[in-house]
Design an enzyme around this catalytic site. Structure first.
Site, PDB file in Angstrom:
ATOM      1  CB  ILE A  74      -6.004  -2.426   1.304  1.00 24.05           C
ATOM      2  CG1 ILE A  74      -4.742  -2.869   1.238  1.00 24.05           C
ATOM      3  CG2 ILE A  74      -7.023  -3.603   0.650  1.00 24.05           C
ATOM      4  CD1 ILE A  74      -4.716  -3.702   2.353  1.00 24.05           C
ATOM      5  CG  PHE A 122      -6.033   5.078   4.604  1.00 31.59           C
ATOM      6  CD1 PHE A 122      -5.048   4.347   4.687  1.00 31.59           C
ATOM      7  CD2 PHE A 122      -6.280   6.198   5.058  1.00 31.59           C
ATOM      8  CE1 PHE A 122      -3.751   4.947   5.145  1.00 31.59           C
ATOM      9  CE2 PHE A 122      -5.144   7.052   5.500  1.00 31.59           C
ATOM     10  CZ  PHE A 122      -3.600   6.283   5.644  1.00 31.59           C
ATOM     11  CE1 TYR A 123      -9.761  -1.398   8.654  1.00 32.84           C
ATOM     12  CE2 TYR A 123     -11.035  -0.039   7.123  1.00 32.84           C
ATOM     13  CZ  TYR A 123     -10.758  -0.409   8.279  1.00 32.84           C
ATOM     14  OH  TYR A 123     -12.082  -0.414   9.234  1.00 32.84           O
ATOM     15  CG  LEU A 124      -2.196   1.263   6.207  1.00 29.40           C
ATOM     16  CD1 LEU A 124      -1.082   1.702   7.115  1.00 29.40           C
ATOM     17  CD2 LEU A 124      -1.624   1.844   4.943  1.00 29.40           C
TER      18      LEU A 124
END
Length: 158
Positions: free
Chosen positions: A82, A29-31
């Site tokens: 995100i 996942f993307y922060l």
């Protein structure tokens, strides 16, 4: 710092499956992500967490920094993801001395299969495996950050 030099391809057929040497279950996942940079967390086989920072415009070459982080902290940070959490199984397949990483996506992206080849050399089409399909290196829809953020999924998703 490492340079990531990568090509991406769609995969044709099932022939590659009999050549698999290793598998890794991945949740990532993307922060943070915007043009030219991203911050990603990847959890491999539910045991190892890696924080990755990538810099550079999308394409074949980017600067990449990777750091291991405590698994419990990575799991906790998933709350701040995100977009969607990407689920995939990465398969390692060797062909002509080169390692191909074939990602079979699950969840909302089920049906998408992408092969990645990280190499500084320009591999001619005649040396690519028969199961390699259309190259999508320059198509931003197939980058993991786009797959995580976009409501539209590429047409290659069944």
């Amino acid at each position: 710092m490492a340079k990531e030099i990568e090509r991406k391809f769609l995969v044709n057929g099932q022939e590659w499956r009999s050549l698999v040497e290793d598998r890794i279950r991945i949740r990532q996942f993307y922060l943070a992500s915007n043009a030219g940079r991203s911050v990603r967390l990847r959890i491999s086989d539910g045991a190892v967490a890696t924080l990755t920072l990538k810099f550079g415009l999308r394409g074949r070459e980017r600067d990449e920094f990777e750091y291991q982080v405590p698994l419990a902290e990575a799991e906790e940070m998933m709350e701040f993801a995100i977009g969607r959490v990407i689920e995939k199984t990465r398969h390692h397949v060797s062909h002509r001395g080169r390692l191909y990483e074939i990602d079979v996506f699950g969840g909302e992206l089920r049906g998408l299969i992408i092969a990645e080849l990280e190499t500084p050399e320009d591999v001619p089409a005649s040396e690519l495996p028969a199961w390699i399909g259309r190259e999508v290196t320059s198509d931003p829809r197939y980058y993991n950050a786009s797959l995580a953020h976009s409501d539209d999924v590429p047409e290659a998703v069944a």
